[in-house]
Design an enzyme around this catalytic site. Structure first.
Site, PDB file in Angstrom:
ATOM      1  N   HIS A  92      23.897  -1.939  24.063  1.00  0.00           N
ATOM      2  CA  HIS A  92      24.332  -0.563  23.853  1.00  0.00           C
ATOM      3  C   HIS A  92      23.831   0.024  22.538  1.00  0.00           C
ATOM      4  O   HIS A  92      24.345   1.060  22.097  1.00  0.00           O
ATOM      5  CB  HIS A  92      25.855  -0.452  23.943  1.00  0.00           C
ATOM      6  CG  HIS A  92      26.309   0.785  24.669  1.00  0.00           C
ATOM      7  ND1 HIS A  92      27.601   0.968  25.086  1.00  0.00           N
ATOM      8  CD2 HIS A  92      25.635   1.906  25.061  1.00  0.00           C
ATOM      9  CE1 HIS A  92      27.712   2.133  25.693  1.00  0.00           C
ATOM     10  NE2 HIS A  92      26.531   2.724  25.682  1.00  0.00           N
ATOM     11  N   ASP A 115      33.336   2.606  28.315  1.00  0.00           N
ATOM     12  CA  ASP A 115      33.158   1.396  27.506  1.00  0.00           C
ATOM     13  C   ASP A 115      34.523   0.830  27.136  1.00  0.00           C
ATOM     14  O   ASP A 115      35.481   1.588  26.939  1.00  0.00           O
ATOM     15  CB  ASP A 115      32.400   1.775  26.222  1.00  0.00           C
ATOM     16  CG  ASP A 115      31.680   0.613  25.558  1.00  0.00           C
ATOM     17  OD1 ASP A 115      32.198  -0.520  25.624  1.00  0.00           O
ATOM     18  OD2 ASP A 115      30.620   0.844  24.947  1.00  0.00           O
ATOM     19  N   HIS A 117      34.745  -0.579  24.325  1.00  0.00           N
ATOM     20  CA  HIS A 117      34.650  -0.455  22.868  1.00  0.00           C
ATOM     21  C   HIS A 117      34.203   0.944  22.481  1.00  0.00           C
ATOM     22  O   HIS A 117      33.511   1.618  23.249  1.00  0.00           O
ATOM     23  CB  HIS A 117      33.645  -1.486  22.329  1.00  0.00           C
ATOM     24  CG  HIS A 117      33.889  -2.874  22.821  1.00  0.00           C
ATOM     25  ND1 HIS A 117      33.303  -3.348  23.978  1.00  0.00           N
ATOM     26  CD2 HIS A 117      34.672  -3.871  22.345  1.00  0.00           C
ATOM     27  CE1 HIS A 117      33.709  -4.598  24.185  1.00  0.00           C
ATOM     28  NE2 HIS A 117      34.540  -4.938  23.218  1.00  0.00           N
ATOM     29  N   ASP A 119      32.243   1.801  19.814  1.00  0.00           N
ATOM     30  CA  ASP A 119      30.845   1.837  19.360  1.00  0.00           C
ATOM     31  C   ASP A 119      30.598   2.935  18.324  1.00  0.00           C
ATOM     32  O   ASP A 119      29.520   3.533  18.285  1.00  0.00           O
ATOM     33  CB  ASP A 119      29.893   2.004  20.542  1.00  0.00           C
ATOM     34  CG  ASP A 119      29.893   0.813  21.478  1.00  0.00           C
ATOM     35  OD1 ASP A 119      30.486  -0.220  21.123  1.00  0.00           O
ATOM     36  OD2 ASP A 119      29.311   0.913  22.574  1.00  0.00           O
ATOM     37  N   HIS A 132      24.908  -2.801  18.215  1.00  0.00           N
ATOM     38  CA  HIS A 132      25.396  -2.279  19.506  1.00  0.00           C
ATOM     39  C   HIS A 132      26.825  -1.738  19.380  1.00  0.00           C
ATOM     40  O   HIS A 132      27.292  -1.055  20.289  1.00  0.00           O
ATOM     41  CB  HIS A 132      25.290  -3.338  20.608  1.00  0.00           C
ATOM     42  CG  HIS A 132      26.371  -4.380  20.615  1.00  0.00           C
ATOM     43  ND1 HIS A 132      26.784  -5.005  21.775  1.00  0.00           N
ATOM     44  CD2 HIS A 132      27.117  -4.927  19.619  1.00  0.00           C
ATOM     45  CE1 HIS A 132      27.730  -5.885  21.501  1.00  0.00           C
ATOM     46  NE2 HIS A 132      27.946  -5.857  20.207  1.00  0.00           N
ATOM     47  N   ASP A 219      28.727   1.207  29.809  1.00  0.00           N
ATOM     48  CA  ASP A 219      28.692  -0.198  29.404  1.00  0.00           C
ATOM     49  C   ASP A 219      29.448  -0.989  30.457  1.00  0.00           C
ATOM     50  O   ASP A 219      30.624  -0.723  30.721  1.00  0.00           O
ATOM     51  CB  ASP A 219      29.356  -0.352  28.031  1.00  0.00           C
ATOM     52  CG  ASP A 219      29.205  -1.746  27.451  1.00  0.00           C
ATOM     53  OD1 ASP A 219      29.244  -2.723  28.218  1.00  0.00           O
ATOM     54  OD2 ASP A 219      29.092  -1.866  26.210  1.00  0.00           O
ATOM     55  N   ASP A 221      30.881  -3.636  30.382  1.00  0.00           N
ATOM     56  CA  ASP A 221      32.124  -4.289  29.948  1.00  0.00           C
ATOM     57  C   ASP A 221      33.330  -3.359  30.022  1.00  0.00           C
ATOM     58  O   ASP A 221      34.467  -3.781  29.751  1.00  0.00           O
ATOM     59  CB  ASP A 221      31.979  -4.923  28.566  1.00  0.00           C
ATOM     60  CG  ASP A 221      31.966  -3.956  27.395  1.00  0.00           C
ATOM     61  OD1 ASP A 221      32.421  -2.801  27.527  1.00  0.00           O
ATOM     62  OD2 ASP A 221      31.502  -4.364  26.297  1.00  0.00           O
ATOM     63  N   GLU A 264      24.371  -3.611  28.907  1.00  0.00           N
ATOM     64  CA  GLU A 264      25.142  -4.814  28.587  1.00  0.00           C
ATOM     65  C   GLU A 264      25.350  -5.768  29.761  1.00  0.00           C
ATOM     66  O   GLU A 264      26.176  -6.677  29.678  1.00  0.00           O
ATOM     67  CB  GLU A 264      26.488  -4.471  27.939  1.00  0.00           C
ATOM     68  CG  GLU A 264      26.391  -3.746  26.609  1.00  0.00           C
ATOM     69  CD  GLU A 264      25.948  -4.621  25.426  1.00  0.00           C
ATOM     70  OE1 GLU A 264      25.806  -5.845  25.614  1.00  0.00           O
ATOM     71  OE2 GLU A 264      25.759  -4.067  24.323  1.00  0.00           O
TER      72      GLU A 264
END
Length: 295
Positions: A92, A115, A117, A119, A132, A219, A221, A264
């Site tokens: 990412h 996502d 996260h 980021d 990332h 992403d 994840d 990712e």
């Protein structure tokens, strides 16, 4: 691109997705598909730690700067057309290249960032130094003296806080929480999704993005690892298969989704079955974002 985090393998996912039939699936959905050259050849970039990395707390900074400059130039040429852009990562960190290109060619573009996260770290705020986890920090102009970083002399921030909507957050550093609150960025955590339901969340996202074209930065994840296990920073309690699919379906239905990046997916993590499952999930999400419906 795999240099933005510690696990090798994300650079292998574009080929895996194609091997699993992504292009044929898109053609079945009536898309005319043109595959461009690989914009980031990992063999040309070193991931060996350097004194520069430690000095700036930004691992592989010089290499990522060079790679993202090339990515930006390549994506910009395609973004000047009216074509839908599908970009396959990679980790990412690639939005440091993709999003400036899209915003330059298509300035009326908002970003839906799906996502686990946020980021939105910076070298000064990051605990890991992994880039990332910093792309939105770069894109929003939060990185101090960004043009003094190795290979980032060309870089120009391109986003305002109002350009961004987060969906699916559940693993956010205190530094990032403070930044999101301070900037007033629209954000839907997994708590919000549990409370409101994904249907209401996407209604609000559509209203917030009204009048803008949309770029989707997804992403893998963001999904619960039950559905997408082969990713480097998996966190339990994520989006279900249907919630992830619904996000993509509703963004397509707006008629304003103009570009997407999928990042990712890492086929080198876990076992072959997990890698295949994760890649197939990515394909299903892409397919939904590009118009595949149940009925």
């Amino acid at each position: 691109m795999h240099l933005g985090q510690k696990h090798a393998g994300t650079d292998l996912s574009p080929q895996l997705l194609q091997n699993l039939g992504l292009m044929d699936i898109l053609r079945e959905n009536k898309w005319e598909v043109t595959v461009s050259e690989n914009l980031c050849d990992p063999s040309k970039y070193s991931s060996e730690p350097t004194d520069e990395d430690k000095l700036h707390n930004a691992k592989n900074c010089r290499e990522i700067g060079l790679a993202c400059q090339k990515i930006e130039k390549g994506v910009y040429e395609h973004a000047k057309t009216d074509n839908f852009l599908l970009m396959l990562g990679g980790d990412h960190s690639i939005p440091i290249g993709t999003i400036p290109a899209i915003k330059r060619a298509r300035p009326n573009t908002g970003i839906v960032w799906v996502d686990a996260h946020a980021d939105i770290n910076t070298p000064s705020g990051s605990e890991s130094g992994n880039i990332h986890g910093m792309p939105l920090g770069f894109l929003l102009g939060l990185v101090d003296n960004v043009n003094s970083l190795p290979s980032f002399d060309y870089f120009k921030p391109c986003l305002d806080p109002t350009d961004i909507v987060y969906i699916g957050l559940r693993d956010v550093d205190d530094f990032e929480k403070d930044t999101i609150r301070r900037l007033g960025i629209k954000a839907y955590s997994m708590y919000d999704i549990d409370k409101k339901g994904i249907g209401r969340v996407m209604e609000e996202v559509g209203e917030y993005m009204a009048g803008k074209d949309i770029h989707l930065s997804f992403d893998i994840d963001a999904l619960d690892p039950l559905f997408a296990p082969s990713t480097g920073t998996a966190v339990r309690g994520g989006l279900t298969f249907r919630e992830g699919n619904y996000i993509c379906e509703t963004l397509y239905e707006t008629g304003r989704l103009k570009s997407m990046e999928m990042v990712e997916v890492n086929p080198m993590l876990n076992n072959q079955a997990d890698a295949k499952q994760t890649a197939e999930m990515a394909i299903i999400l892409i397919r939904a974002a590009m118009g595949r419906t149940i009925l």
